[in-house]
Write a protein that holds these residues in place. Structure first.
Motif, PDB file in Angstrom:
ATOM      1  N   VAL A   1     -27.011 -68.534  41.059  1.00 35.18           N
ATOM      2  CA  VAL A   1     -25.759 -67.805  40.888  1.00 35.18           C
ATOM      3  C   VAL A   1     -25.470 -66.995  42.137  1.00 35.18           C
ATOM      4  CG1 VAL A   1     -24.535 -66.068  39.507  1.00 35.18           C
ATOM      5  CG2 VAL A   1     -26.121 -67.671  38.394  1.00 35.18           C
ATOM      6  N   GLY A   2     -24.207 -66.956  42.542  1.00 36.88           N
ATOM      7  CA  GLY A   2     -23.825 -66.165  43.697  1.00 36.88           C
ATOM      8  C   GLY A   2     -22.439 -65.584  43.515  1.00 36.88           C
ATOM      9  N   GLU A   3     -22.174 -64.499  44.225  1.00 38.79           N
ATOM     10  CA  GLU A   3     -20.863 -63.870  44.179  1.00 38.79           C
ATOM     11  C   GLU A   3     -20.030 -64.358  45.357  1.00 38.79           C
ATOM     12  OE1 GLU A   3     -21.286 -59.668  43.988  1.00 38.79           O
ATOM     13  OE2 GLU A   3     -22.637 -59.731  42.269  1.00 38.79           O
ATOM     14  N   LEU A   4     -18.753 -64.621  45.103  1.00 38.65           N
ATOM     15  CA  LEU A   4     -17.865 -65.184  46.106  1.00 38.65           C
ATOM     16  C   LEU A   4     -16.682 -64.274  46.358  1.00 38.65           C
ATOM     17  CD1 LEU A   4     -17.637 -68.915  44.907  1.00 38.65           C
ATOM     18  CD2 LEU A   4     -19.336 -67.880  46.405  1.00 38.65           C
ATOM     19  N   THR A   5     -16.208 -64.280  47.597  1.00 41.90           N
ATOM     20  CA  THR A   5     -14.941 -63.628  47.896  1.00 41.90           C
ATOM     21  C   THR A   5     -13.816 -64.492  47.334  1.00 41.90           C
ATOM     22  OG1 THR A   5     -14.649 -64.792  49.989  1.00 41.90           O
ATOM     23  CG2 THR A   5     -15.932 -62.739  50.035  1.00 41.90           C
ATOM     24  N   ALA A   6     -12.614 -63.932  47.282  1.00 40.17           N
ATOM     25  CA  ALA A   6     -11.467 -64.695  46.791  1.00 40.17           C
ATOM     26  C   ALA A   6     -11.246 -65.946  47.630  1.00 40.17           C
ATOM     27  CB  ALA A   6     -10.221 -63.810  46.788  1.00 40.17           C
ATOM     28  N   GLN A   7     -11.375 -65.830  48.938  1.00 39.21           N
ATOM     29  CA  GLN A   7     -11.153 -66.975  49.831  1.00 39.21           C
ATOM     30  C   GLN A   7     -12.157 -68.087  49.562  1.00 39.21           C
ATOM     31  OE1 GLN A   7     -11.342 -65.986  53.991  1.00 39.21           O
ATOM     32  NE2 GLN A   7     -10.818 -68.052  54.682  1.00 39.21           N
ATOM     33  N   GLN A   8     -13.419 -67.734  49.395  1.00 38.66           N
ATOM     34  CA  GLN A   8     -14.449 -68.734  49.098  1.00 38.66           C
ATOM     35  C   GLN A   8     -14.207 -69.370  47.729  1.00 38.66           C
ATOM     36  OE1 GLN A   8     -17.748 -66.071  49.395  1.00 38.66           O
ATOM     37  NE2 GLN A   8     -18.369 -66.803  51.415  1.00 38.66           N
ATOM     38  N   PHE A   9     -13.810 -68.549  46.786  1.00 38.19           N
ATOM     39  CA  PHE A   9     -13.652 -69.007  45.410  1.00 38.19           C
ATOM     40  C   PHE A   9     -12.572 -70.074  45.296  1.00 38.19           C
ATOM     41  CE2 PHE A   9     -12.185 -68.866  41.052  1.00 38.19           C
ATOM     42  CZ  PHE A   9     -13.340 -68.648  40.314  1.00 38.19           C
ATOM     43  N   VAL A  10     -11.457 -69.892  45.957  1.00 35.53           N
ATOM     44  CA  VAL A  10     -10.319 -70.801  45.774  1.00 35.53           C
ATOM     45  C   VAL A  10     -10.412 -72.048  46.646  1.00 35.53           C
ATOM     46  CG1 VAL A  10      -8.862 -68.840  45.175  1.00 35.53           C
ATOM     47  CG2 VAL A  10      -8.834 -69.710  47.518  1.00 35.53           C
ATOM     48  N   GLU A  11     -11.307 -72.067  47.604  1.00 31.88           N
ATOM     49  CA  GLU A  11     -11.389 -73.172  48.569  1.00 31.88           C
ATOM     50  C   GLU A  11     -11.461 -74.554  47.924  1.00 31.88           C
ATOM     51  OE1 GLU A  11     -11.647 -75.303  52.154  1.00 31.88           O
ATOM     52  OE2 GLU A  11     -10.998 -73.243  51.748  1.00 31.88           O
ATOM     53  N   PRO A  12     -12.320 -74.792  46.906  1.00 33.56           N
ATOM     54  CA  PRO A  12     -12.409 -76.152  46.345  1.00 33.56           C
ATOM     55  C   PRO A  12     -11.136 -76.627  45.659  1.00 33.56           C
ATOM     56  CG  PRO A  12     -14.312 -74.810  45.713  1.00 33.56           C
ATOM     57  CD  PRO A  12     -13.291 -73.884  46.279  1.00 33.56           C
ATOM     58  N   PHE A  13     -10.221 -75.696  45.362  1.00 31.38           N
ATOM     59  CA  PHE A  13      -9.034 -76.037  44.575  1.00 31.38           C
ATOM     60  C   PHE A  13      -7.744 -75.917  45.388  1.00 31.38           C
ATOM     61  CE2 PHE A  13     -12.257 -73.675  42.102  1.00 31.38           C
ATOM     62  CZ  PHE A  13     -12.753 -74.725  41.346  1.00 31.38           C
ATOM     63  N   LYS A  14      -7.887 -75.829  46.715  1.00 31.66           N
ATOM     64  CA  LYS A  14      -6.734 -75.547  47.580  1.00 31.66           C
ATOM     65  C   LYS A  14      -5.708 -76.674  47.601  1.00 31.66           C
ATOM     66  CE  LYS A  14      -9.074 -77.290  51.732  1.00 31.66           C
ATOM     67  NZ  LYS A  14      -9.576 -76.942  53.096  1.00 31.66           N
TER      68      LYS A  14
END
Length: 454
Positions: free
Chosen positions: A289-302
């Motif tokens: 488990v890891g914590e992501l910034t908003a930018q990292q989080f949305v990357e796979p769904f861009k």
């Protein structure tokens, strides 16, 4: 209790373990100890859901139990057909609606802490709870001369305890599972041992989950009529998709996204393959488990459609979770020890059925252990019946769950016009089937004196 017929130790005070303790409250001649590793009984995670098959099991605990649950749900139980999930093809600039998943009954959703609280409030006087007790190992006497002697439990703090029956409800990183499988391996031929031992540790499914809560107020300010503010919507794309829906009486939108890498199934998980190590903040003390910034989080769904991007623009931060599972086991019991829930069949979350399978395990185990014909001497028979009837079913659910994720990520060669029917048929076990038939068969086998597993 002056003279119980036997004492059961449940290792793990999560959904499955506490449900088993509550289910055993029907049997006043069984003493129960629940050992929880954490300092207090609490559940990690925002929500938990039960499809009609599993919720019908919970209803067996009586109207008071059901009413307390429904107070935390926000809607009533029904067995009518209802639209459950609106599915969109979103891997294009302008998405299109593919199909509505119709289910016979609703997915009953709860905040995990609320569900846990109801279970705790129904624990019987015959149940004793113990916190800060992380099991390390156990010793089960197997020789004929001591077969009914107590099982000894050893905990991380150096303390020990004894029981007559041990149930491992201690999750995917179970301590009971490897101990039990080592015992099982010792009873097998050398060429079978390695296959059994290979099932001790979890494996990566190749799937990664992205979870967060989005402020409904923030999304409403941008798009007042956005569909996820009022309905369960799934945005499907090649190798990546997410679903979003309102929770907490409309205060938040729950977001669950997934990426699937088929070539990495059953491989060792490395955080660097998903998020570069310097950015992967393992603040949870869990390497998965890891914590992501908003930018990292949305990357796979861009690359998903504009409607999906409106949701993603409201993400502030999130959590990444490498989805691990347990291999299909050769057995879920040995002697007077059994495992249940994620310890026995941790599965992918693509059908939202892991918690429901724990509920079914718990009720089934309580039925066979509490049956009037089950004594200390016949506990192995009761647990063997549990394994015979539950393991094939939960294994099939795990297979169907993985397939559901692959279908939603367009990884199967299914024509778009057939996708809705394919997903529905793969999933309809969750609302069209019952546990009752297996329970009736279990009672029949218990009462058949010609069956002997000792």
């Amino acid at each position: 209790m002056s003279n119980p017929k036997f004492r059961i130790a449940i290792c793990g005070g999560g959904v499955g373990g506490l449900t088993l303790a509550v289910a055993l409250s029907r049997y006043q001649d069984i003493a129960v100890d629940v050992y929880e590793a954490a300092q207090s009984f609490c559940e990690i995670g925002a929500g938990v859901g039960f499809w009609p098959r599993a919720f019908r099991v919970l209803r067996k605990f009586g109207p008071d139990f059901e009413q307390q649950l429904l107070q935390h749900c926000g809607y009533e139980y029904t067995e009518e057909y209802v639209p459950a999930v609106k599915n969109r093809k979103s891997d294009q600039a302008v998405g299109i609606e593919l199909f509505d998943l119709m289910t016979k009954g609703k997915l009953m959703r709860f905040h995990r802490a609320d569900f846990h609280g109801v279970l705790l409030s129904f624990l019987p006087p015959t149940c004793t709870t113990h916190n800060a007790k992380r099991l390390i190992s156990y010793t089960q006497p197997l020789e004929d001369c001591s077969r009914n002697s107590p099982i000894t439990l050893t905990f991380k703090d150096g303390s020990t305890a004894t029981c007559d029956v041990l149930i491992g409800a201690d999750g995917i990183k179970s301590a009971v599972r490897p101990c039990m499988l080592r015992e099982l391996a010792e009873s097998m031929d050398p060429d079978e041992k390695q296959s059994v031992l290979s099932c001790m540790n979890p494996i990566w499914s190749g799937a990664t989950a992205y979870r967060t809560l989005i402020s409904a107020q923030k999304l409403r300010a941008r798009r007042p009529d956005h569909r996820v503010l009022k309905e369960f919507t799934q945005y499907m794309g090649k190798d990546a998709y997410f679903l979003a829906y309102p929770i907490s009486f409309g205060q938040y939108v729950n977001f669950a996204g997934f990426t699937l890498e088929r070539d990495l199934v059953d491989s060792a998980y490395e955080a660097d393959t998903v998020i570069p190590r310097p950015s992967f903040k393992g603040k949870t003390n869990n390497e998965w488990v890891g914590e992501l910034t908003a930018q990292q989080f949305v990357e796979p769904f861009k690359d998903l459609e504009e409607d999906a991007q409106h949701v993603l623009e409201c993400v502030e931060k999130g959590t990444l979770w490498a989805v691990h599972t347990v291999k299909i086991l050769p057995s879920t019991n040995f002697g007077r020890v059994a495992i249940m829930g994620d310890a026995a069949h941790a599965m992918t979350p693509f059908q939202g059925s892991g918690a429901g399978q724990s509920i079914e395990d718990a009720y089934f185990l309580a039925t066979v252990l509490g049956h009037k014909s089950t004594t200390l001497e016949t506990v192995p028979k009761a647990l063997a019946i549990y394994d015979e009837l539950r393991r094939p079913f939960s294994s099939e659910v795990a297979r169907r769950s993985m397939r559901c994720g692959q279908l939603c990520a367009f990884q199967e060669d299914v024509p778009l016009h057939e996708l809705g029917d394919t997903i529905t048929k793969n999933w309809e076990w969750a609302w069209l089937t019952e546990l009752d038939d297996a329970l009736e068969e279990a009672v029949r086998l218990l009462e058949d004196s010609s069956i002997d597993v000792n």
